[in-house]
Write a protein that holds these residues in place. Structure first.
Motif, PDB file in Angstrom:
ATOM      1  N   ASN A  66       0.715  -1.431   0.044  1.00 47.80           N
ATOM      2  CA  ASN A  66      -0.413   0.287  -0.009  1.00 47.80           C
ATOM      3  C   ASN A  66       0.552   1.304  -0.496  1.00 47.80           C
ATOM      4  OD1 ASN A  66      -2.445  -1.627   0.021  1.00 47.80           O
ATOM      5  ND2 ASN A  66      -2.637  -1.169   2.262  1.00 47.80           N
ATOM      6  N   LYS A  67       1.700   0.969   0.300  1.00 48.31           N
ATOM      7  CA  LYS A  67       2.730   1.931   0.761  1.00 48.31           C
ATOM      8  C   LYS A  67       3.784   2.571  -0.927  1.00 48.31           C
ATOM      9  CE  LYS A  67       6.345   5.028   3.653  1.00 48.31           C
ATOM     10  NZ  LYS A  67       7.573   4.611   5.197  1.00 48.31           N
ATOM     11  N   LEU A  68       4.092   1.630  -0.715  1.00 49.02           N
ATOM     12  CA  LEU A  68       4.606   1.903  -1.986  1.00 49.02           C
ATOM     13  C   LEU A  68       4.027   2.539  -3.773  1.00 49.02           C
ATOM     14  CD1 LEU A  68       6.812  -1.945  -2.879  1.00 49.02           C
ATOM     15  CD2 LEU A  68       7.315   0.780  -2.167  1.00 49.02           C
ATOM     16  N   LEU A  69       1.822   2.462  -3.270  1.00 48.71           N
ATOM     17  CA  LEU A  69       1.369   2.477  -4.682  1.00 48.71           C
ATOM     18  C   LEU A  69       0.949   4.092  -3.852  1.00 48.71           C
ATOM     19  CD1 LEU A  69      -0.529  -0.441  -4.836  1.00 48.71           C
ATOM     20  CD2 LEU A  69       0.304  -0.025  -6.126  1.00 48.71           C
ATOM     21  N   GLU A  71       3.029   6.275  -2.850  1.00 44.46           N
ATOM     22  CA  GLU A  71       4.504   6.485  -3.906  1.00 44.46           C
ATOM     23  C   GLU A  71       4.771   6.950  -5.133  1.00 44.46           C
ATOM     24  OE1 GLU A  71       7.337   4.941  -1.345  1.00 44.46           O
ATOM     25  OE2 GLU A  71       6.290   5.849   0.946  1.00 44.46           O
ATOM     26  N   ASN A  72       4.298   5.584  -5.848  1.00 38.93           N
ATOM     27  CA  ASN A  72       4.090   5.036  -7.043  1.00 38.93           C
ATOM     28  C   ASN A  72       3.263   5.222  -7.693  1.00 38.93           C
ATOM     29  OD1 ASN A  72       7.485   4.480  -7.329  1.00 38.93           O
ATOM     30  ND2 ASN A  72       6.102   3.598  -5.288  1.00 38.93           N
ATOM     31  N   GLU A  73       2.777   5.613  -9.424  1.00 39.34           N
ATOM     32  CA  GLU A  73       2.278   4.611 -10.530  1.00 39.34           C
ATOM     33  C   GLU A  73       1.387   3.649 -10.192  1.00 39.34           C
ATOM     34  OE1 GLU A  73      -0.252   7.177 -11.366  1.00 39.34           O
ATOM     35  OE2 GLU A  73       1.308   8.686 -10.010  1.00 39.34           O
ATOM     36  N   PHE A  74       2.799   2.687 -10.251  1.00 41.38           N
ATOM     37  CA  PHE A  74       2.405   1.262 -10.486  1.00 41.38           C
ATOM     38  C   PHE A  74       3.469   0.673  -9.209  1.00 41.38           C
ATOM     39  CE2 PHE A  74       1.609   3.293 -14.222  1.00 41.38           C
ATOM     40  CZ  PHE A  74       0.508   3.603 -14.788  1.00 41.38           C
ATOM     41  N   ALA A 107       7.066   3.652 -12.040  1.00 41.83           N
ATOM     42  CA  ALA A 107       6.475   2.082 -11.723  1.00 41.83           C
ATOM     43  C   ALA A 107       7.933   2.132 -10.201  1.00 41.83           C
ATOM     44  CB  ALA A 107       7.192   1.136 -13.174  1.00 41.83           C
ATOM     45  N   LYS A 108       7.423   0.957  -9.533  1.00 40.80           N
ATOM     46  CA  LYS A 108       7.982   0.118  -8.596  1.00 40.80           C
ATOM     47  C   LYS A 108       8.592  -1.645  -8.571  1.00 40.80           C
ATOM     48  CE  LYS A 108      10.659   0.512  -4.940  1.00 40.80           C
ATOM     49  NZ  LYS A 108      12.032   1.095  -4.955  1.00 40.80           N
ATOM     50  N   LEU A 109       9.635  -1.408  -9.466  1.00 41.62           N
ATOM     51  CA  LEU A 109       9.740  -2.988  -9.317  1.00 41.62           C
ATOM     52  C   LEU A 109       9.836  -3.707  -7.785  1.00 41.62           C
ATOM     53  CD1 LEU A 109       9.499  -5.644 -11.032  1.00 41.62           C
ATOM     54  CD2 LEU A 109      12.140  -5.048 -11.637  1.00 41.62           C
ATOM     55  N   ASN A 188      -5.460   2.030  -7.581  1.00 45.83           N
ATOM     56  CA  ASN A 188      -6.208   1.944  -6.782  1.00 45.83           C
ATOM     57  C   ASN A 188      -5.913   0.020  -6.388  1.00 45.83           C
ATOM     58  OD1 ASN A 188      -7.507   4.018  -7.353  1.00 45.83           O
ATOM     59  ND2 ASN A 188      -7.741   3.401  -8.775  1.00 45.83           N
ATOM     60  N   LYS A 189      -4.780  -0.726  -6.783  1.00 43.87           N
ATOM     61  CA  LYS A 189      -4.554  -2.152  -6.332  1.00 43.87           C
ATOM     62  C   LYS A 189      -5.258  -3.040  -7.528  1.00 43.87           C
ATOM     63  CE  LYS A 189      -4.436  -2.844  -1.986  1.00 43.87           C
ATOM     64  NZ  LYS A 189      -4.663  -3.449  -0.733  1.00 43.87           N
TER      65      LYS A 189
END
Length: 217
Positions: A66-69, A71-74, A107-109, A188-189
C-alpha cells in the motif's frame, strides 16, 4: 531490447546437452502433471484487487505494498522460486534491464520468493539487482495470490543431485513454491496485467510490462 525468451532458449539448449535424458524426461513429466492440475485458474487475475502485504527485504526492513502504491503510479510484482532457479535468475536480470525505464514511468518493481532474507540478499548481490527482493516466509503472500504448489517427490532427488537446497534456502521443509507470476498493479490496487504459468520455464516478457504501463499512463 534483447528478449528474455531468447536467453531462456539458449539456456535450454545447453541444458539438453549436459543433463541425462532420463532426468530431463522426469522433469518434463512433472511439469506436465502440474499443468494438468490447472492451478493457475485459482490465482489472482486481471481486474482483481491485489492483496496488501508487508514483507522483509534483503536487509530485513519492512516493505509494504500500500505504501509503495501511495508513492508510485504502479507496482510491478514478480513472484519467483529462488536463487537456485536458473530461469528465475534470467528473469530477474531481464527485469533489471528495464528497471530504469520503469522508474521513469513511476513504476516500482519488487520481487518476492519464499527464501530467507539472507538468501534474498544473495540473489540481489548475485544478479546485481537495484530493485527490492522480498522474503515471503512460508509462502504466506503467494498463497493469498493463489500461486503455491508443492514440488513433486520425483524431482527432489534430481534437485539434490543438482546441488539445490530448497529447504535451506527457505528454512522450510514443505517444498512449497510459487508458480512464476508477474503482476502490474495500479494506484487503486487493481491488477492491470497478470502472467501466471505452471511451467517454471515460461516467464513474462519485460517488454509486455513496459507496454501495459505505457497504455495505462
Amino acid at each position: 531490447m534483447s528478449r528474455l525468451i531468447d536467453s531462456i532458449n539458449k539456456y535450454q539448449e545447453d541444458f539438453r546437452k549436459r543433463v541425462p535424458e532420463n532426468l530431463q524426461e522426469t522433469m518434463l513429466n512433472a511439469t506436465q502433471k502440474l499443468k494438468e492440475q490447472k492451478l493457475s485458474k485459482n490465482a489472482l487475475k486481471v481486474s482483481d484487487i491485489a492483496k496488501d502485504f508487508t514483507l522483509k527485504n534483503a536487509i530485513n526492513k519492512d516493505v509494504n505494498l500500500n505504501k509503495l502504491l501511495e508513492e508510485n503510479e504502479f507496482v510491478v510484482l514478480n513472484f519467483y522460486r529462488g536463487a537456485w532457479c536458473p530461469y528465475c535468475n534470467l528473469e530477474l536480470k531481464a527485469f533489471e534491464s528495464i528497471n530504469e525505464q520503469l522508474l521513469n514511468k513511476k513504476a516500482k518493481l519488487i520481487a518476492i520468493s519464499p527464501q530467507t532474507p539472507d538468501a534474498s540478499l544473495t540473489t540481489k548481490e548475485k544478479n546485481e539487482l537495484s530493485f527490492e527482493v522480498l522474503s515471503d516466509t512460508d509462502n504466506k503472500i503467494a498463497k493469498e495470490y493463489g500461486l503455491v504448489f508443492s514440488l513433486a517427490d520425483e524431482l527432489k532427488p534430481i534437485y539434490e543431485k543438482f546441488g539445490i537446497d530448497i529447504v535451506g534456502s527457505n528454512n522450510d521443509d514443505t517444498f512449497n513454491l510459487p508458480m512464476p507470476a508477474t503482476y502490474v498493479i495500479n494506484k487503486n490496487k487493481e491488477i492491470l496485467y497478470a502472467f501466471i504459468d505452471e511451467d517454471y520455464t515460461s516467464r513474462s516478457e519485460p517488454q509486455e510490462i513496459l507496454d501495459i504501463i505505457s497504455k495505462n499512463q
